[in-house]
Design an enzyme around this catalytic site. Structure first.
Site, PDB file in Angstrom:
ATOM      1  N   ARG A  71       0.809  -1.179  -0.079  1.00  0.00           N
ATOM      2  CA  ARG A  71       0.025  -0.154   0.128  1.00  0.00           C
ATOM      3  C   ARG A  71       0.806   1.325   0.078  1.00  0.00           C
ATOM      4  NH1 ARG A  71      -3.930  -0.157   4.932  1.00  0.00           N
ATOM      5  NH2 ARG A  71      -4.919  -1.578   3.618  1.00  0.00           N
ATOM      6  N   ARG A 140      -2.049   6.411   9.656  1.00  0.00           N
ATOM      7  CA  ARG A 140      -2.087   5.976   8.341  1.00  0.00           C
ATOM      8  C   ARG A 140      -2.031   7.109   7.198  1.00  0.00           C
ATOM      9  NH1 ARG A 140      -4.167   0.520   8.143  1.00  0.00           N
ATOM     10  NH2 ARG A 140      -3.248  -0.627  10.180  1.00  0.00           N
ATOM     11  N   LYS A 232      -3.934   0.861  14.834  1.00  0.00           N
ATOM     12  CA  LYS A 232      -4.004   1.529  13.934  1.00  0.00           C
ATOM     13  C   LYS A 232      -4.704   3.014  14.131  1.00  0.00           C
ATOM     14  CE  LYS A 232      -6.299  -0.988  11.159  1.00  0.00           C
ATOM     15  NZ  LYS A 232      -7.482  -1.701  10.111  1.00  0.00           N
ATOM     16  N   LYS A 234      -6.252   6.734  12.272  1.00  0.00           N
ATOM     17  CA  LYS A 234      -6.496   7.360  10.866  1.00  0.00           C
ATOM     18  C   LYS A 234      -7.108   8.888  10.977  1.00  0.00           C
ATOM     19  CE  LYS A 234      -7.847   3.078   8.980  1.00  0.00           C
ATOM     20  NZ  LYS A 234      -8.975   2.061   8.578  1.00  0.00           N
ATOM     21  N   CYS A 453     -15.346  -3.473  -0.622  1.00  0.00           N
ATOM     22  CA  CYS A 453     -13.763  -3.757  -0.307  1.00  0.00           C
ATOM     23  C   CYS A 453     -13.268  -4.835  -1.219  1.00  0.00           C
ATOM     24  CB  CYS A 453     -13.665  -4.045   1.052  1.00  0.00           C
ATOM     25  SG  CYS A 453     -14.340  -5.637   1.333  1.00  0.00           S
ATOM     26  N   CYS A 459      -8.060 -10.939   0.606  1.00  0.00           N
ATOM     27  CA  CYS A 459      -7.950 -10.510   1.717  1.00  0.00           C
ATOM     28  C   CYS A 459      -8.250 -11.684   2.699  1.00  0.00           C
ATOM     29  CB  CYS A 459      -9.142  -9.622   2.065  1.00  0.00           C
ATOM     30  SG  CYS A 459      -9.457  -9.179   3.646  1.00  0.00           S
ATOM     31  N   CYS A 498     -16.541  -8.782   5.158  1.00  0.00           N
ATOM     32  CA  CYS A 498     -16.597  -9.093   6.685  1.00  0.00           C
ATOM     33  C   CYS A 498     -16.762  -7.847   7.335  1.00  0.00           C
ATOM     34  CB  CYS A 498     -15.197  -9.612   7.054  1.00  0.00           C
ATOM     35  SG  CYS A 498     -14.053  -8.356   7.369  1.00  0.00           S
ATOM     36  N   CYS A 502     -14.302  -1.923   5.822  1.00  0.00           N
ATOM     37  CA  CYS A 502     -13.050  -1.325   4.908  1.00  0.00           C
ATOM     38  C   CYS A 502     -13.746  -0.457   3.851  1.00  0.00           C
ATOM     39  CB  CYS A 502     -12.054  -2.121   4.423  1.00  0.00           C
ATOM     40  SG  CYS A 502     -11.279  -3.162   5.507  1.00  0.00           S
TER      41      CYS A 502
HETATM   42 FE1  SRM Z   1      -8.988  -2.229   5.878  1.00  0.00          FE
HETATM   43  C1  SRM Z   1      -7.654  -4.836   7.585  1.00  0.00           C
HETATM   44  C2  SRM Z   1      -8.348  -3.238   2.919  1.00  0.00           C
HETATM   45  C3  SRM Z   1      -9.764   0.966   4.576  1.00  0.00           C
HETATM   46  C4  SRM Z   1     -10.799  -1.302   8.986  1.00  0.00           C
HETATM   47  N1  SRM Z   1      -8.331  -3.811   5.481  1.00  0.00           N
HETATM   48  C5  SRM Z   1      -7.644  -4.662   6.022  1.00  0.00           C
HETATM   49  C6  SRM Z   1      -6.850  -5.701   5.231  1.00  0.00           C
HETATM   50  C7  SRM Z   1      -5.105  -4.965   5.383  1.00  0.00           C
HETATM   51  C8  SRM Z   1      -6.886  -7.238   5.905  1.00  0.00           C
HETATM   52  C9  SRM Z   1      -5.876  -7.498   6.917  1.00  0.00           C
HETATM   53  O1  SRM Z   1      -5.720  -7.056   7.988  1.00  0.00           O
HETATM   54  O2  SRM Z   1      -5.296  -8.558   6.482  1.00  0.00           O
HETATM   55  C10 SRM Z   1      -7.553  -5.556   4.032  1.00  0.00           C
HETATM   56  C11 SRM Z   1      -6.715  -5.682   2.964  1.00  0.00           C
HETATM   57  C12 SRM Z   1      -7.421  -6.460   1.585  1.00  0.00           C
HETATM   58  C13 SRM Z   1      -6.774  -6.553   0.400  1.00  0.00           C
HETATM   59  O3  SRM Z   1      -6.709  -7.814  -0.135  1.00  0.00           O
HETATM   60  O4  SRM Z   1      -6.550  -5.663   0.046  1.00  0.00           O
HETATM   61  C14 SRM Z   1      -7.983  -4.058   3.846  1.00  0.00           C
HETATM   62  N2  SRM Z   1      -8.892  -1.345   4.167  1.00  0.00           N
HETATM   63  C15 SRM Z   1      -8.784  -2.035   2.842  1.00  0.00           C
HETATM   64  C16 SRM Z   1      -8.819  -1.005   1.856  1.00  0.00           C
HETATM   65  C17 SRM Z   1      -8.138  -1.504   0.581  1.00  0.00           C
HETATM   66  C18 SRM Z   1     -10.432  -1.270   1.302  1.00  0.00           C
HETATM   67  C19 SRM Z   1     -11.091  -0.592   0.053  1.00  0.00           C
HETATM   68  O5  SRM Z   1     -11.613  -1.180  -0.391  1.00  0.00           O
HETATM   69  O6  SRM Z   1     -10.398   0.373  -0.386  1.00  0.00           O
HETATM   70  C20 SRM Z   1      -8.748   0.268   2.402  1.00  0.00           C
HETATM   71  C21 SRM Z   1      -7.191   0.758   2.493  1.00  0.00           C
HETATM   72  C22 SRM Z   1      -7.249   2.247   3.053  1.00  0.00           C
HETATM   73  C23 SRM Z   1      -5.920   2.704   2.944  1.00  0.00           C
HETATM   74  O7  SRM Z   1      -5.407   2.965   1.728  1.00  0.00           O
HETATM   75  O8  SRM Z   1      -5.198   2.965   3.863  1.00  0.00           O
HETATM   76  C24 SRM Z   1      -9.246  -0.072   3.894  1.00  0.00           C
HETATM   77  N3  SRM Z   1     -10.178  -0.497   6.557  1.00  0.00           N
HETATM   78  C25 SRM Z   1     -10.549   0.704   5.743  1.00  0.00           C
HETATM   79  C26 SRM Z   1     -11.587   1.324   6.649  1.00  0.00           C
HETATM   80  C27 SRM Z   1     -12.284   2.785   5.857  1.00  0.00           C
HETATM   81  C28 SRM Z   1     -11.384   3.997   6.206  1.00  0.00           C
HETATM   82  O9  SRM Z   1     -10.321   4.051   6.828  1.00  0.00           O
HETATM   83  O10 SRM Z   1     -11.924   4.999   6.019  1.00  0.00           O
HETATM   84  C29 SRM Z   1     -11.776   0.848   7.695  1.00  0.00           C
HETATM   85  C30 SRM Z   1     -12.955   1.109   8.708  1.00  0.00           C
HETATM   86  C31 SRM Z   1     -12.513   2.318   9.571  1.00  0.00           C
HETATM   87  C32 SRM Z   1     -11.766   1.819  10.773  1.00  0.00           C
HETATM   88  O11 SRM Z   1     -10.511   1.895  10.761  1.00  0.00           O
HETATM   89  O12 SRM Z   1     -12.357   1.627  11.851  1.00  0.00           O
HETATM   90  C33 SRM Z   1     -10.923  -0.398   7.550  1.00  0.00           C
HETATM   91  N4  SRM Z   1      -9.298  -2.647   7.995  1.00  0.00           N
HETATM   92  C34 SRM Z   1     -10.124  -2.492   8.837  1.00  0.00           C
HETATM   93  C35 SRM Z   1      -9.940  -3.266   9.946  1.00  0.00           C
HETATM   94  C36 SRM Z   1     -10.816  -3.090  11.304  1.00  0.00           C
HETATM   95  C37 SRM Z   1     -10.291  -2.342  12.461  1.00  0.00           C
HETATM   96  C38 SRM Z   1     -10.964  -2.145  13.674  1.00  0.00           C
HETATM   97  O13 SRM Z   1     -10.781  -1.217  14.347  1.00  0.00           O
HETATM   98  O14 SRM Z   1     -11.396  -3.211  14.061  1.00  0.00           O
HETATM   99  C39 SRM Z   1      -9.125  -4.340   9.692  1.00  0.00           C
HETATM  100  C40 SRM Z   1      -8.521  -5.459  10.325  1.00  0.00           C
HETATM  101  C41 SRM Z   1      -7.789  -5.297  11.533  1.00  0.00           C
HETATM  102  O15 SRM Z   1      -7.232  -4.208  11.371  1.00  0.00           O
HETATM  103  O16 SRM Z   1      -7.317  -6.117  12.113  1.00  0.00           O
HETATM  104  C42 SRM Z   1      -8.888  -4.049   8.332  1.00  0.00           C
HETATM  105 FE1  SF4 Z   2     -10.938  -7.608   4.095  1.00  0.00          FE
HETATM  106 FE2  SF4 Z   2     -13.029  -7.268   5.614  1.00  0.00          FE
HETATM  107 FE3  SF4 Z   2     -11.280  -5.348   4.935  1.00  0.00          FE
HETATM  108 FE4  SF4 Z   2     -13.062  -6.447   3.286  1.00  0.00          FE
HETATM  109  S1  SF4 Z   2     -13.949  -5.282   5.268  1.00  0.00           S
HETATM  110  S2  SF4 Z   2     -10.936  -5.854   2.730  1.00  0.00           S
HETATM  111  S3  SF4 Z   2     -13.057  -8.354   3.824  1.00  0.00           S
HETATM  112  S4  SF4 Z   2     -10.827  -6.991   6.122  1.00  0.00           S
END
Ligand code: SRM
Ligand code: SF4
Length: 583
Positions: A71, A140, A232, A234, A453, A459, A498, A502
């Site tokens: 990323r 981030r 994390k 943000k 997502c 993922c 899930c 995201c």
């Molecule tokens: Fe996310 C984890 C993709 C924005 C909440 N996110 C992941 C991972 C890295 C999976 C992993 O940990 O193994 C995903 C990678 C999937 C892949 O194959 O690419 C992933 N997140 C993404 C992206 C690519 C989704 C998208 O459709 O664009 C976004 C990348 C953002 C970036 O460029 O930095 C992305 N993730 C978000 C958002 C939205 C936002 O930030 O505006 C959220 C919800 C807001 C928040 O943070 O609460 C989000 N991602 C999570 C979480 C849950 C965190 C939590 O507090 O519980 C995880 C899981 C974790 O961290 O353990 C996660």
């Molecule tokens: Fe993966 Fe869940 Fe984030 Fe989708 S919402 S990219 S399934 S961690």
């Protein structure tokens, strides 16, 4: 009397304490020609370097096929054309040939083989970006309005987003020593990059500030300490009335306050976050609280103080409960304001009035204040690719080479090409049309607002399809919308594989959250402004049944809605919700 049992620290906390420079054994793995993956503790350390170990989940039946996802960092989604050209080249050489615009305005490279990761990350740095701290327990990518600056106010917001980005980068020197100084670029690639770079005369805006030193002269990080944050973090910037970055879902947000035609400062928001775990009531989505007003000069001091509160008060014994939103929720806003005041030496003055009227991107051409033009383009689920007659990847490469616009990634996974000369408009548009990309100009207000997502197959956490299923589902919902008599009207629909959230389904008008293969929880009642959480309407709905479940609601909405009432606002109030369980 027994002492209360202290919960043990999580494994990640011990890892960080043991290797505060975050190097793990990454160097050794890169130097080992037979290593095809990062393993053990390094799977955690590489996240701080912007890398996730993944395997192709479609192929699990026949064994695990490892690769990594990388990323980038792009404050406000800004990607100069020269940088885009390098990314385009890298995605073909080292990744799966696509570039994925994320919901936080960055790019992700998927399917990167272990052998290519060194070259890829070094080249990203050569292209004047970075992958440092785009994942991990740190701040981030900093999001900011994606429309190009049109005046001194919008330029100042962009500048502030970069200032804060840099101030909040971790000061570890391991990242540069491993990926920048430690990697020799493959023959041919270095030359190609040097050629593109020759046109650029600027420093990398993502270089971390120099490390601090303790009394013995050893490098330290006064912001993150040895164990960084519990989780994390943000940060985003928004300019009302457009909430295009979904500011309330960030751990920390800065909402621009314009008074008398000038940027007076920002309202500080703290405590947003969406990630939850199915069946774990200690986790929940939450929108940020408005804390107070800060001047432009204060943003670094305030940003650091908020981060230090997370550092010192976040839960280091349970990673599912470790975000700053839980500190806010459990200790209260009054406590937080007092803690912040103590750290800053004075309380913040009250927040000033602001109003969001919507979110999302404008498609098609818009004239900039300087006479140039910008073009908003729809990118389905953020995936820049070539597929059959639709060849967006090739078209954008040609556009970057011929017209050199600034690429701007939006927080709805779309793209803006800015700074286009009036005389280039027709030719640029022709490139897209000649490559089968007519849809990008006018996707309508359902596709154009939608987000999904990545989920399967990359993922590791996904429970259900998202990116690969969403376009088909959305087309069916658009049909149902037309049948109910309000076809083409704006609707914010988002899907995730899930409950981590995201693609931010928890504040959409309609959110689908993967529960199990082919099953989704349906969330309803968020709004177009992104200022209200959706609620769980129905659990574990079969994918095939979603169009009829939503179609029934659409018909009811069409019959009952007040003039101008959006679907999410209607759903929030309508008599559609199951009765609460009897006390
Ligand atoms: Fe996310 C984890 C993709 C924005 C909440 N996110 C992941 C991972 C890295 C999976 C992993 O940990 O193994 C995903 C990678 C999937 C892949 O194959 O690419 C992933 N997140 C993404 C992206 C690519 C989704 C998208 O459709 O664009 C976004 C990348 C953002 C970036 O460029 O930095 C992305 N993730 C978000 C958002 C939205 C936002 O930030 O505006 C959220 C919800 C807001 C928040 O943070 O609460 C989000 N991602 C999570 C979480 C849950 C965190 C939590 O507090 O519980 C995880 C899981 C974790 O961290 O353990 C996660
Ligand atoms: Fe993966 Fe869940 Fe984030 Fe989708 S919402 S990219 S399934 S961690």
């Amino acid at each position: 009397m027994n002492e209360p049992l202290q919960k043990p620290l999580t494994k990640n906390e011990l890892l960080k304490a043991d290797k505060p420079d975050l190097s793990g054994t990454i160097r050794e793995t890169l130097a080992n020609p037979s290593a095809d993956r990062f393993s053990g503790d390094d799977e955690q350390f590489i996240k701080f370097h912007g890398i996730y170990q993944q395997d192709d989940r479609d192929k699990r039946k026949t064994g695990k096929e490892y690769s990594v996802m990388v990323r980038t960092r792009q404050t406000g989604g800004i990607v100069p054309a020269s940088q885009y050209r390098i990314y385009d080249e890298l995605s073909g050489r080292f990744a799966n040939g696509t570039l994925r615009i994320t919901s936080r305005q960055t790019f992700q490279f998927h399917g990167v083989a272990q052998k290519g990761v060194g070259n890829l990350i070094k080249s990203i740095n050569e292209a004047l970006s970075s992958t440092l701290a785009t994942c991990g327990d740190v701040n981030r990518n900093v999001t900011a309005p994606s429309n190009p600056p049109v005046d001194a106010i919008t330029q100042a917001i962009e500048d502030d987003a970069f200032t804060l980005t840099r101030a909040l980068l971790p000061k570890t020197t391991a990242y540069h020593s491993i990926w920048v100084d430690g990697v020799q670029l493959d023959l041919g690639l270095g030359e190609k990059i040097a050629k593109v770079r020759a046109s650029v005369d600027q420093a990398n805006p993502y270089l971390p500030p120099p490390a601090d030193h303790d009394d013995s002269g050893a490098p330290t990080d006064s912001l993150y300490g040895k164990t960084y944050l519990p989780r994390k973090f943000k940060t985003g910037f928004a300019l009302p009335p457009n909430n295009d970055v979904d500011i309330f879902t960030n751990d920390m947000g800065f909402v621009a306050i314009v008074e008398g035609g000038k940027l007076a400062g920002y309202n500080l928001l703290v405590g947003g976050g969406l990630g939850t775990s199915h069946g774990n009531k200690a986790t929940y989505p939450r929108l940020a609280d408005v804390i107070g007003f800060v001047t432009r000069e204060q943003i670094v001091a305030v940003g650091e103080a908020v981060i230090k509160i997370h550092r010192d008060w976040g839960d280091r014994t349970d990673r599912r409960h470790a975000r700053i939103k839980y500190v806010l929720q459990e200790k209260g806003v009054a406590w937080f304001k007092a803690e912040l005041a103590q750290r800053l030496g004075a309380p913040l003055p009250p927040a000033r009035p602001f109003l969001f009227k919507g979110q999302g991107d404008a498609f098609g051409w818009t004239r900039q204040a300087d006479g140039h033009w910008f073009l908003g383009l729809f990118v389905e689920t953020g995936r820049i690719k070539d597929a059959g007659d639709y060849r967006l990847k090739t078209a954008l490469r040609k556009i970057a080479e011929q017209f050199a616009p600034t690429f701007r990634l939006t927080a709805t996974q779309n793209l803006i090409l800015s700074d286009v000369k009036e005389t280039d408009k027709d030719a640029l548009e022709k490139v897209l049309r000649d490559h089968g990309c007519g849809i990008v100009f006018d996707p309508g207000l359902v596709k154009g607002r939608g987000m999904a997502c990545p989920a399967l197959p990359t993922c590791g956490l996904s429970l259900a399809e998202s990116e690969r299923f969403f376009p088909t589902l959305l087309a069916k919902l658009e049909e149902a919308q037309a049948e109910a008599g309000f076809g083409g009207e704006e609707l914010v629909v988002r899907m995730t594989g899930c409950p981590n959230g995201c693609a931010r389904p928890y504040n959409a008008e309609i959110g689908f959250v993967g529960k199990a293969p082919g099953k989704y929880n349906v969330m309803l009642g968020g709004n177009r402004e992104g200022t209200r959480l959706a609620r769980l309407f129905k659990e574990s709905v079969l994918a095939d049944e979603i169009p009829s479940v939503i179609g029934t609601l659409f018909r009811q909405y069409a019959g009952e809605r007040r003039s101008g009432q959006a679907f999410g606002d209607w759903a929030n109030e309508a008599a559609i919700w199951p009765a609460p369980p009897a006390a």
